[in-house]
Design an enzyme around this catalytic site. Structure first.
Site, short mmCIF file in Angstrom:
data_model
loop_
_atom_site.label_atom_id
_atom_site.label_comp_id
_atom_site.label_asym_id
_atom_site.label_seq_id
_atom_site.Cartn_x
_atom_site.Cartn_y
_atom_site.Cartn_z
N ILE A 156 -3.97 2.51 0.25
CA ILE A 156 -4.42 1.65 -0.80
C ILE A 156 -3.26 1.08 -1.61
CG2 ILE A 156 -6.55 3.19 -0.94
CD1 ILE A 156 -5.31 4.80 -3.28
N THR A 207 0.78 -1.27 0.12
CA THR A 207 -0.10 -0.16 0.10
C THR A 207 0.84 1.39 -0.01
OG1 THR A 207 -0.30 0.06 2.43
CG2 THR A 207 -1.82 -1.31 1.07
N ASP A 208 0.27 2.32 -0.32
CA ASP A 208 0.75 3.64 -0.13
C ASP A 208 0.53 4.53 0.93
OD1 ASP A 208 -1.83 4.80 -0.80
OD2 ASP A 208 -1.30 5.21 -2.79
N MET A 209 0.81 5.71 1.24
CA MET A 209 0.39 6.28 2.28
C MET A 209 -0.87 6.52 2.80
SD MET A 209 3.37 9.56 2.08
CE MET A 209 2.76 10.35 3.55
N ALA A 210 -1.92 6.26 1.48
CA ALA A 210 -3.37 6.41 1.78
C ALA A 210 -3.87 5.08 2.33
CB ALA A 210 -3.89 6.98 0.48
#
Length: 129
Positions: free
Chosen positions: A19, A14-17
């Site tokens: 997702i 996942t990324d920082m959000a």
């Protein structure tokens, strides 16, 4: 012929959000293709070592349709669309609970170790026709 491969989304995907980072969908569909080929009884290491043939991506057309998130259980499906002398065209989808979150049309080409196009291995052509 439809192949299914399951994958769980881990934090590292996942990324920082929170997702799934876009490039990781390509990893998920690559794993599914490798599992599909292995499931047909084709040993890609032996194919490379004994016949000097490998598969490379010629083209990918990707469609990001929804966001998968940490801990989602995804199913990657792989279906043959077309087969020619050196090309294999696949349609792959990544689904979460039946919803398509990502899809891609993938064109694979078989090549020699020095990058020259070569006919798809007979054992693969027999299994996908």
């Amino acid at each position: 012929m439809l192949h299914e491969f399951r994958v769980r989304v881990y934090y590292e995907d996942t990324d920082m959000a929170g997702i799934v980072y876009h490039a990781n969908y390509l990893k998920f569909i690559e794993r599914a293709r490798s599992d599909w080929v292995r499931g047909m009884g084709i040993d890609q290491n032996a194919l490379r070592d004994n016949e000097g043939v490998v598969f490379v991506i010629r083209r990918i057309e990707a469609d990001f349709r929804a966001s998968a998130r940490f801990d989602d259980e995804l199913t990657v499906t792989t279906r043959v669309q077309a087969v020619s002398g050196v090309r294999l065209t696949l349609h792959q989808e990544v689904r979460r609970a039946g919803e398509v979150v990502f899809s891609a049309d993938v064109v694979l080409v078989s090549v020699t170790l020095d990058g020259q196009p070569v006919r798809l291995p007979e054992q693969l052509r027999r299994r996908v026709h």
